[in-house]
Design a protein around this motif. Structure first.
Motif, short mmCIF file in Angstrom:
data_model
loop_
_atom_site.label_atom_id
_atom_site.label_comp_id
_atom_site.label_asym_id
_atom_site.label_seq_id
_atom_site.Cartn_x
_atom_site.Cartn_y
_atom_site.Cartn_z
N LYS A 42 52.82 40.27 16.72
CA LYS A 42 52.03 41.38 17.25
C LYS A 42 50.53 41.12 17.17
O LYS A 42 50.04 40.51 16.21
CB LYS A 42 52.34 42.67 16.47
N ASN A 70 58.78 38.54 22.85
CA ASN A 70 58.25 39.89 22.96
C ASN A 70 56.78 39.83 23.38
O ASN A 70 56.00 39.05 22.83
CB ASN A 70 58.38 40.60 21.60
N ASP A 90 54.24 48.27 28.48
CA ASP A 90 54.05 46.92 29.04
C ASP A 90 54.45 46.87 30.51
O ASP A 90 53.90 46.10 31.29
CB ASP A 90 54.89 45.88 28.29
N SER A 109 62.60 48.19 26.47
CA SER A 109 62.81 49.23 25.45
C SER A 109 62.93 50.61 26.08
O SER A 109 62.20 50.89 27.04
CB SER A 109 61.59 49.33 24.52
N TYR A 126 68.75 43.61 30.44
CA TYR A 126 69.40 44.52 29.47
C TYR A 126 68.46 45.66 29.15
O TYR A 126 67.24 45.59 29.40
CB TYR A 126 69.82 43.77 28.19
N VAL A 163 71.38 47.06 24.01
CA VAL A 163 71.02 46.59 22.67
C VAL A 163 70.55 47.80 21.88
O VAL A 163 69.65 48.51 22.33
CB VAL A 163 69.87 45.56 22.75
N ALA A 185 70.14 44.83 17.40
CA ALA A 185 68.89 44.13 17.07
C ALA A 185 68.43 44.61 15.69
O ALA A 185 68.40 45.82 15.44
CB ALA A 185 67.83 44.41 18.13
C1 LIG Z 1 65.57 44.42 21.26
C2 LIG Z 1 64.28 45.15 21.16
N1 LIG Z 1 64.24 46.46 21.42
C3 LIG Z 1 63.08 47.13 21.33
C4 LIG Z 1 61.93 46.48 20.97
C5 LIG Z 1 60.61 47.18 20.94
O1 LIG Z 1 59.78 46.63 21.94
P1 LIG Z 1 58.38 47.31 22.33
O2 LIG Z 1 58.67 48.71 22.76
O3 LIG Z 1 57.72 46.40 23.28
O4 LIG Z 1 57.60 47.37 20.96
P2 LIG Z 1 57.09 46.12 20.13
O5 LIG Z 1 58.28 45.39 19.61
O6 LIG Z 1 56.28 45.25 21.04
O7 LIG Z 1 56.28 46.71 19.03
C6 LIG Z 1 62.00 45.12 20.72
N2 LIG Z 1 60.91 44.41 20.36
N3 LIG Z 1 63.19 44.47 20.81
#
Ligand SMILES: Cc1ncc(COP(=O)(O)OP(=O)(O)O)c(N)n1
Ligand SMILES: Cc1nc(C(=O)O)sc1CCOP(=O)(O)O
Ligand SMILES: [Mg+2]
Length: 214
Positions: A42, A70, A90, A109, A126, A163, A185
């Motif tokens: 991050k 990610n 995103d 997500s 997915y 997932v 996950a």
């Molecule tokens: C499998 C999976 N699901 C949800 C998330 C969350 O992604 P996101 O909403 O982009 O938030 P961040 O992970 O970037 O903080 C994920 N990473 N993986």
């Protein structure tokens, strides 16, 4: 729901799906038999993470694994990752066409029905459904969905690969899988475990490594 993604398909059952923040974790988990995983680093610039992203992608390929990156979708394209995972925000700022043209899978997500509608409009590979239980790993603006809501989403999504994420511990994994979700996950269930190898082995037994084919 008929599964006709605009991105390459993934198997309905992606199995155990650890989400980790370093190439060291990726290497350990691949060696432990995991075949679906995500590199989630991050808040760094692309140039700060490129070497790590490239190394993780190369490792994923070496093990014939499904490695999702990610956030860093440009690097994922550049280094030919298996896939990219994006959040709802995103979606507004990402060149989805570029991901599609490059032939990368896309995971998105979601946290409620409206977000599922938005995700479905992008026709990703997915859909992630979170957060199922309270989580210490990420600050969430929404409330946990719980198992009932999760099961409702799974039923709605039919054969769309799904997932589940958020607060999934070893103790809760079986109940989550019983909803019919294709994958779980996890972050802390592995990375904060007293014995991560034992935790991974148990989760692999419960969720599997995922199916070979879509
Ligand atoms: C499998 C999976 N699901 C949800 C998330 C969350 O992604 P996101 O909403 O982009 O938030 P961040 O992970 O970037 O903080 C994920 N990473 N993986
Ligand atoms: C990165 C992330 N995304 C979530 C979502 O609901 O979108 S929950 C989450 C953190 C999951 O960590 P743990 O397994 O330790 O609870
Ligand atoms: Mg993200």
């Amino acid at each position: 729901m008929n599964y006709q993604p605009d991105f390459p398909p993934v198997p309905f059952r992606l199995g155990l799906y650890p989400v980790v923040d370093s190439v060291e974790w990726i290497a350990r988990l691949l060696e432990a038999g995991v075949r679906t995983l995500q590199l989630r680093i991050k808040d760094k610039r692309d140039d700060e993470v490129e070497a790590e992203v490239a190394a993780a992608i190369a490792l994923g390929r070496q093990y014939n694994a499904r490695l999702f990156i990610n956030d860093y979708w440009r690097l994922a394209i550049k280094h030919h990752a298996y896939g990219v995972h994006l959040g709802q925000e995103d979606l507004e700022t990402t060149d989805l066409k570029a991901i599609q043209t490059a032939g990368l899978r896309l995971g998105v997500s979601t946290h409620d029905d409206m977000e599922i509608d938005i995700a479905l409009a992008a026709r990703p590979s997915y859909i992630a459904l979170g957060h199922v239980f309270p989580t210490q790993t990420k600050q969430m603006p929404s409330a946990p969905q719980g198992l009932e809501q999760l099961a409702r989403h799974i039923a709605r999504l039919g054969n769309y690969p799904t997932v589940a994420i958020g607060g999934i511990s070893l103790a809760r994994a079986s109940d989550v899988l019983a909803t019919g979700v294709g994958s779980i996950a996890v972050v802390s269930a592995i990375t904060q475990a007293a014995d991560w190898q034992a935790a991974t082995a148990t989760l692999l037994q419960l969720a599997g490594v995922g199916d070979e084919r879509s």
